[in-house]
Design an enzyme around this catalytic site. Structure first.
Site, PDB file in Angstrom:
ATOM      1  NE  ARG A  46       9.629   3.684 -21.514  1.00 26.13           N
ATOM      2  CZ  ARG A  46      10.261   2.748 -22.501  1.00 26.13           C
ATOM      3  NH1 ARG A  46      10.606   1.746 -22.294  1.00 26.13           N
ATOM      4  NH2 ARG A  46      10.037   3.133 -23.932  1.00 26.13           N
ATOM      5  CE1 TYR A  98      -2.370   0.642   1.476  1.00 26.52           C
ATOM      6  CE2 TYR A  98      -1.464  -0.126  -0.656  1.00 26.52           C
ATOM      7  CZ  TYR A  98      -2.159   0.727   0.078  1.00 26.52           C
ATOM      8  OH  TYR A  98      -2.471   1.946  -0.333  1.00 26.52           O
ATOM      9  CG  ASP A 170       5.037  -4.827   1.489  1.00 22.88           C
ATOM     10  OD1 ASP A 170       5.909  -3.997   2.149  1.00 22.88           O
ATOM     11  OD2 ASP A 170       4.274  -4.287   0.881  1.00 22.88           O
ATOM     12  CE  LYS A 195       3.173   4.627   2.677  1.00 17.20           C
ATOM     13  NZ  LYS A 195       2.969   3.607   1.878  1.00 17.20           N
TER      14      LYS A 195
HETATM   15  C1  LIG Z   1       2.750  -2.369   3.585  1.00 17.92           C
HETATM   16  C2  LIG Z   1       2.611  -1.659   2.184  1.00 17.92           C
HETATM   17  N1  LIG Z   1       2.887  -2.096   0.803  1.00 17.92           N
HETATM   18  C3  LIG Z   1       2.576  -1.503  -0.261  1.00 17.92           C
HETATM   19  C4  LIG Z   1       2.011  -0.133  -0.046  1.00 17.92           C
HETATM   20  C5  LIG Z   1       1.743   0.734  -1.573  1.00 17.92           C
HETATM   21  O1  LIG Z   1       2.930   1.720  -1.620  1.00 17.92           O
HETATM   22  P1  LIG Z   1       2.624   2.987  -2.628  1.00 17.92           P
HETATM   23  O2  LIG Z   1       1.678   3.714  -1.663  1.00 17.92           O
HETATM   24  O3  LIG Z   1       4.136   3.763  -2.591  1.00 17.92           O
HETATM   25  O4  LIG Z   1       2.061   2.776  -3.792  1.00 17.92           O
HETATM   26  C6  LIG Z   1       1.692   0.406   1.069  1.00 17.92           C
HETATM   27  C7  LIG Z   1       1.029   1.882   1.015  1.00 17.92           C
HETATM   28  O5  LIG Z   1       0.569   2.134   2.124  1.00 17.92           O
HETATM   29  C8  LIG Z   1       2.113  -0.122   2.402  1.00 17.92           C
HETATM   30  O6  LIG Z   1       1.775   0.280   3.597  1.00 17.92           O
END
Ligand SMILES: Cc1ncc(COP(=O)(O)O)c(C=O)c1O
Length: 380
Positions: A46, A98, A170, A195
């Site tokens: 971890r 998101y 992000d 993604k």
């Molecule tokens: C722009 C963005 N940030 C964060 C996330 C969250 O990521 P995760 O689904 O890997 O937890 C997503 C998920 O779709 C996203 O599109």
């Protein structure tokens, strides 16, 4: 080293223990200690694992940070990043984030005494006005999910610095191939690596990178304390995905341009959201801070056309959550990815019930276009 070479030869380009050109999957949860209390490099998985460490070194280099951290999901990376702060701290958050991030903020972090003001990040005056005495950071996406809005990273980081607060971006939609927020003044970058970085819709993972040594030390502490780390198998898979990011992004974007051209010329499409369109708000900023415009497109059908029937009629393009995979993926944010945002807030932020989001894959572009066309024909 140029970016596309760095994708392949950056980080640990070979395993220090064996010379393997693909870092092995070290599945061991613990490591033998030869001397008691000697603080060895590897002690418990971890805290640190060589496969995960190899990935973390690579993403730190790609984002021009001092350290990278891999988590079990993008949401876990975002949660660990917010955990840098304390009860009573206030954040300025982009209005188009998101849905899961919005849920984390409003349903989880608020319970721990965090305060938030949601702001349209395209409006720099509004960003500055929202900063108050207890504000500690601005948090936003660019391009945003799902409206592809563009925020000026350099300008916002400048405002944040002036007020002595942090900038967190992000970078999921752009990826470091298109945009490197730390070089524009941001302090922390987070990713849903599920993604484009993973790229094959076969791994759920998150990454955080910082340009600040103190934040890096604290993130390492939080990653180990909270424990939402990425396992060695997924770390390996993600690193393999990242190696082809440049090659994939070039095809994704070429295809996105072809799809946008098709949509622009189809009378059944009312509106297209794509930063590559010269008249799209934010196009000039995107052209300045991004290498290319990405391969995410949102669009609205003409009023009266049935979005549900359209997405259900597609035969090649998958109706599915997520994005950034090699296969084209389509979704209706109001029902799927952004369903956790209350409808009145969604509508206020510009996410109509009929909005459709398309992640353009790397198939032959004509096949993607033919599928869109045959599904549109079902609506006539
Ligand atoms: C722009 C963005 N940030 C964060 C996330 C969250 O990521 P995760 O689904 O890997 O937890 C997503 C998920 O779709 C996203 O599109």
């Amino acid at each position: 080293m140029q970016f596309n070479t760095q994708l392949i030869h950056g980080g640990n380009s070979e395993d220090p223990a064996t010379g393997a050109v693909s870092t092995p999957i070290y599945r061991s949860s613990t490591f033998h200690q030869h001397t008691l209390g000697d603080n060895p490099k590897w002690e418990y998985a971890r805290t640190g694992n060589p496969t995960r460490a190899s990935l973390e070194k690579l993403i730190a280099e790609l984002e021009h940070g001092v350290a990278g951290f891999a988590f079990s999901s993008g949401s876990a990376a975002i949660h660990a990043t917010f955990s840098l702060f304390s009860q009573g701290d206030h954040f300025v958050v982009g209005s188009d984030v998101y849905g899961g991030t919005f849920r984390l903020i409003t349903k989880v972090l608020k319970r721990f005494g965090f305060e938030f003001t949601v702001v349209d990040m395209q409006d720099l005056d509004a960003v500055e006005k929202a900063i108050q005495g207890n504000t500690v950071a601005v948090y936003f996406e660019t391009p945003t999910n799902p409206l592809l809005q563009i925020a000026d990273i350099k300008a916002i980081a400048g405002i944040a610095k002036k007020h002595g607060i942090k900038t967190i971006v992000d970078n999921t939609f752009a990826t470091p191939y298109n945009q490197q927020p730390l070089t524009l003044g941001a302090d922390i970058v987070v990713h849903s690596a599920t993604k484009y970085l993973g790229g094959h819709s076969d791994v759920v993972a998150g990454l955080a990178v910082t340009s600040d040594e103190e934040i890096a030390e604290e993130l390492a502490f939080l990653q180990n304390s909270i424990g939402s780390t990425l396992g060695p198998d997924d770390s390996w898979l993600l690193q393999r995905g990242i190696k082809t990011l440049g090659a994939r992004m070039r095809v994704h974007q070429e295809n996105a341009t072809a799809v946008v051209n098709f949509l622009e010329n189809d009378p059944r499409i009312a509106k297209i959201y794509y930063p590559g369109l010269p008249d799209f708000p934010g196009h000039d900023i995107a052209a300045k801070q991004m290498r290319n415009f990405g391969a995410m497109i949102s669009f609205e059908l003409q009023e009266g056309l049935d979005a549900k029937k359209f997405v259900e009629s597609l035969q090649l393009i998958d109706l599915a959550e997520s994005l950034g995979g090699i296969e084209s993926l389509i979704e209706v944010p109001a029902v799927m990815t952004h369903g956790s945002i209350p409808r009145e807030i969604r509508l206020k932020n510009g996410i109509k019930d009929e909005l459709i989001r398309l992640s353009v894959g790397i198939e032959d572009p004509q096949d993607i276009i033919d599928d869109l066309e045959q599904a549109l024909n079902q609506l006539d």
